[in-house]
Design an enzyme around this catalytic site. Sequence first.
Site, PDB file in Angstrom:
ATOM      1  N   GLU A 169      31.432 -18.230  15.923  1.00 64.59           N
ATOM      2  CA  GLU A 169      32.686 -18.651  16.531  1.00 64.59           C
ATOM      3  C   GLU A 169      33.593 -19.126  15.406  1.00 64.59           C
ATOM      4  OE1 GLU A 169      29.465 -19.281  19.508  1.00 64.59           O
ATOM      5  OE2 GLU A 169      29.780 -20.286  17.595  1.00 64.59           O
ATOM      6  N   TYR A 205      35.492 -12.718   7.530  1.00 66.26           N
ATOM      7  CA  TYR A 205      34.511 -12.133   8.437  1.00 66.26           C
ATOM      8  C   TYR A 205      34.799 -10.658   8.710  1.00 66.26           C
ATOM      9  CZ  TYR A 205      33.289 -17.041   9.179  1.00 66.26           C
ATOM     10  OH  TYR A 205      32.923 -18.345   8.997  1.00 66.26           O
TER      11      TYR A 205
END
Length: 169
Positions: free
Chosen positions: A113, A125
């Site tokens: 998250e 990411y």
Amino acid sequence: MDAAITIRSMSVEDVSRVHEIDSLSFTLPWSERSYLFEINENGAARLWVAEVPVENGQLQVVGMLVIWLILDEAHVGTLAVHPDFRNQGIARRLLATGLLGARANGAQHSLLEVRRGNVAAQQLYRRFGYEVVGIRPRYYRDNGEDALLMDLDDLDTDRLQAMLTAERS
């Protein structure tokens, strides 16, 4: 800086510095007690730190990563780099090392998250291949910000190795 970065397992002796980095990086930092629990009691936890040489050749912890191995999943619990050492490839090296370790221990994919507003982390990411697969509304209790749920469907060893050795990013 990349060559000077050392990645190793986190130890109890690192907790104070790791907590300092966490507090400088997030509005909801983990407690020192939480890190001690992860090191001493959570068999699913894999904790890493990044060190760089500073004055007098001493090594200083400048980044940290916590991953939980849950069945075939590597869940990234937290990742942070001290503000003075950001944009030097440290987070990339930490994440690549942690995911390679998780892969070696049976993980097939990874979840995490990230705050909707944390664009820098999202960019990191995405470079690894993570994709947004959902939203956790009002996930963060300090301000009600949404979390983006990101998934890396395949922990490809070759790709992770390339991220580990990539030029500064």
